[in-house]
Design a protein around this motif. Structure first.
Motif, PDB file in Angstrom:
ATOM      1  N   PHE A   1       0.833  -1.219   0.000  1.00  0.00           N
ATOM      2  CA  PHE A   1       0.000   0.000   0.000  1.00  0.00           C
ATOM      3  C   PHE A   1       0.860   1.259   0.000  1.00  0.00           C
ATOM      4  CE2 PHE A   1      -2.434  -3.140   2.736  1.00  0.00           C
ATOM      5  CZ  PHE A   1      -3.163  -3.650   1.665  1.00  0.00           C
ATOM      6  N   ASP A   2       2.162   1.082  -0.281  1.00  0.00           N
ATOM      7  CA  ASP A   2       3.085   2.216  -0.273  1.00  0.00           C
ATOM      8  C   ASP A   2       3.230   2.824   1.110  1.00  0.00           C
ATOM      9  OD1 ASP A   2       4.585   2.748  -2.535  1.00  0.00           O
ATOM     10  OD2 ASP A   2       2.816   3.477  -3.634  1.00  0.00           O
ATOM     11  N   ILE A   3       3.126   1.962   2.117  1.00  0.00           N
ATOM     12  CA  ILE A   3       3.349   2.397   3.503  1.00  0.00           C
ATOM     13  C   ILE A   3       4.643   1.715   3.938  1.00  0.00           C
ATOM     14  CG2 ILE A   3       2.460   2.282   5.872  1.00  0.00           C
ATOM     15  CD1 ILE A   3      -0.386   2.249   4.601  1.00  0.00           C
ATOM     16  N   TRP A   4       5.673   2.511   4.139  1.00  0.00           N
ATOM     17  CA  TRP A   4       7.026   1.970   4.314  1.00  0.00           C
ATOM     18  C   TRP A   4       7.556   2.115   5.736  1.00  0.00           C
ATOM     19  CZ3 TRP A   4       8.797  -0.730   0.186  1.00  0.00           C
ATOM     20  CH2 TRP A   4       8.122  -0.504  -1.027  1.00  0.00           C
ATOM     21  N   ASP A   5       6.735   2.643   6.670  1.00  0.00           N
ATOM     22  CA  ASP A   5       7.218   2.840   8.053  1.00  0.00           C
ATOM     23  C   ASP A   5       7.622   1.504   8.666  1.00  0.00           C
ATOM     24  OD1 ASP A   5       5.803   5.081   7.309  1.00  0.00           O
ATOM     25  OD2 ASP A   5       4.116   4.676   8.647  1.00  0.00           O
ATOM     26  N   GLU A   6       8.651   1.566   9.504  1.00  0.00           N
ATOM     27  CA  GLU A   6       9.077   0.395  10.272  1.00  0.00           C
ATOM     28  C   GLU A   6       7.906  -0.044  11.154  1.00  0.00           C
ATOM     29  OE1 GLU A   6      12.372  -0.497   9.831  1.00  0.00           O
ATOM     30  OE2 GLU A   6      12.036  -2.302  11.018  1.00  0.00           O
TER      31      GLU A   6
ATOM     32  N   LYS B   1      -5.011  -4.062  -8.454  1.00  0.00           N
ATOM     33  CA  LYS B   1      -4.837  -5.517  -8.333  1.00  0.00           C
ATOM     34  C   LYS B   1      -3.804  -5.839  -7.245  1.00  0.00           C
ATOM     35  CE  LYS B   1      -3.713  -9.440 -11.355  1.00  0.00           C
ATOM     36  NZ  LYS B   1      -2.268  -9.677 -11.199  1.00  0.00           N
ATOM     37  N   ARG B   2      -2.723  -5.086  -7.228  1.00  0.00           N
ATOM     38  CA  ARG B   2      -1.710  -5.299  -6.176  1.00  0.00           C
ATOM     39  C   ARG B   2      -2.328  -5.091  -4.794  1.00  0.00           C
ATOM     40  NH1 ARG B   2       2.280  -1.012  -6.726  1.00  0.00           N
ATOM     41  NH2 ARG B   2       1.461  -0.020  -4.868  1.00  0.00           N
ATOM     42  N   HIS B   3      -3.121  -4.042  -4.653  1.00  0.00           N
ATOM     43  CA  HIS B   3      -3.760  -3.769  -3.365  1.00  0.00           C
ATOM     44  C   HIS B   3      -4.742  -4.889  -2.996  1.00  0.00           C
ATOM     45  CE1 HIS B   3      -2.983   0.837  -3.932  1.00  0.00           C
ATOM     46  NE2 HIS B   3      -1.912   0.180  -3.558  1.00  0.00           N
ATOM     47  N   LEU B   4      -5.542  -5.295  -3.940  1.00  0.00           N
ATOM     48  CA  LEU B   4      -6.538  -6.341  -3.647  1.00  0.00           C
ATOM     49  C   LEU B   4      -5.857  -7.642  -3.219  1.00  0.00           C
ATOM     50  CD1 LEU B   4      -9.902  -7.003  -5.113  1.00  0.00           C
ATOM     51  CD2 LEU B   4      -8.268  -8.852  -5.332  1.00  0.00           C
ATOM     52  N   GLU B   5      -4.815  -8.013  -3.922  1.00  0.00           N
ATOM     53  CA  GLU B   5      -4.096  -9.250  -3.561  1.00  0.00           C
ATOM     54  C   GLU B   5      -3.480  -9.134  -2.169  1.00  0.00           C
ATOM     55  OE1 GLU B   5      -1.344  -9.559  -6.777  1.00  0.00           O
ATOM     56  OE2 GLU B   5      -2.751 -10.630  -8.056  1.00  0.00           O
ATOM     57  N   ALA B   6      -2.924  -7.960  -1.850  1.00  0.00           N
ATOM     58  CA  ALA B   6      -2.314  -7.767  -0.524  1.00  0.00           C
ATOM     59  C   ALA B   6      -3.390  -7.844   0.564  1.00  0.00           C
ATOM     60  CB  ALA B   6      -1.594  -6.425  -0.484  1.00  0.00           C
ATOM     61  N   PHE B   7      -4.533  -7.207   0.329  1.00  0.00           N
ATOM     62  CA  PHE B   7      -5.619  -7.289   1.324  1.00  0.00           C
ATOM     63  C   PHE B   7      -6.021  -8.745   1.563  1.00  0.00           C
ATOM     64  CE2 PHE B   7      -6.804  -2.757   0.195  1.00  0.00           C
ATOM     65  CZ  PHE B   7      -6.566  -2.247   1.459  1.00  0.00           C
TER      66      PHE B   7
END
Ligand SMILES: CSC[C@@H](O)[C@@H](O)C(=O)COP(=O)(O)O
Ligand SMILES: [Zn+2]
Length: 216
Positions: free
Chosen positions: A137-142, A193-199
């Motif tokens: 989701f483009d969230i890169w925080d540790e 599609k990338r987001h849906l697969e990750a969810f």
């Protein structure tokens, strides 16, 4: 811009990508019992005016036919003459486009997305803590922690729209509808599609993690 003024190549590209995504999702069993719907935006966007292709309602989405999609506008009206009926959930797509300016929105029903929507209904969100795939989701925080909203399901679909308006989180490109399914979106079909697969991965993880830890 009127629908007629949108470039033919853009409309053809949308339909090509749409057909590919639909076949891919069908091969994964993501359209059980005619459930699910897909949409992709075409042409310029303002929150007040836009057009998108959406799956026709009630079709077997595992089949590919010339009658799979139609184009509608921001109000859900057909952009060109057709006897096809837009998805019964078009109002959800319209609101998500209006709020996010996304390029594509995919909605699927799966056992895991239904299970977590009920399992975590009381907190109205699925909490995911520090799982690597949050980066999709483009969230890169540790050790990022995210909360995926769960909205109530109503048989009268337009009643779900104000729930989207009130609960959509601009950082999280998806939401769950209780015991119904997932809507995930992105700037284009690739990202949605990338987001849906990750969810879907994270929902299976959250469900199994909860089972493993309950009663400990
Ligand atoms: C056949 S159950 C699923 C529907 O009620 C609905 O939730 C759904 O996802 C598909 O509706 P549709 O109108 O075909 O887009
Ligand atoms: Zn649905």
């Amino acid at each position: 811009m009127s629908f007629a003024d949108i470039m033919l190549e853009d409309k053809q590209r949308v339909l090509r990508e749409f057909t590919e995504v639909k076949a891919d999702f069908a091969s994964r069993g993501w359209f059980p019992g005619t459930s699910g719907n897909l949409s992709m935006r075409v042409g310029p966007f303002t929150p007040e005016q836009f057009h998108f292709a959406v799956t026709a309602s009630g079709k077997d989405k595992t089949k590919s036919t010339p009658e799979d999609f139609l184009f509608v506008d921001q109000d859900g009206n057909r952009s060109e003459a057709t006897a096809l009926k837009p998805s019964a959930e078009t109002s959800l797509h319209r609101e998500i486009y209006r709020l996010t300016g996304a390029g594509a929105i995919f909605h699927i029903h799966s056992v895991h997305n239904n299970l977590v929507s009920e399992l975590f209904w009381e907190r109205r969100s699925v909490r995911i803590d520090g799982v690597e795939l949050i980066k999709a989701f483009d969230i890169w925080d540790e050790d990022a922690v995210i909360e995926i909203p769960i909205l109530p399901n109503y048989a009268d679909v337009p009643r779900i729209v104000p729930e989207i308006t009130a609960n959509l989180n601009p950082r999280i490109p998806g939401l769950l509808i209780r015991k119904h399914g997932l809507c995930a979106w992105g700037k284009d079909a690739f990202e949605a599609k990338r987001h849906l697969e990750a969810f879907e991965f994270l929902f299976e993880y959250a469900y199994k993690w909860e089972l493993l830890n309950r009663g400990r």
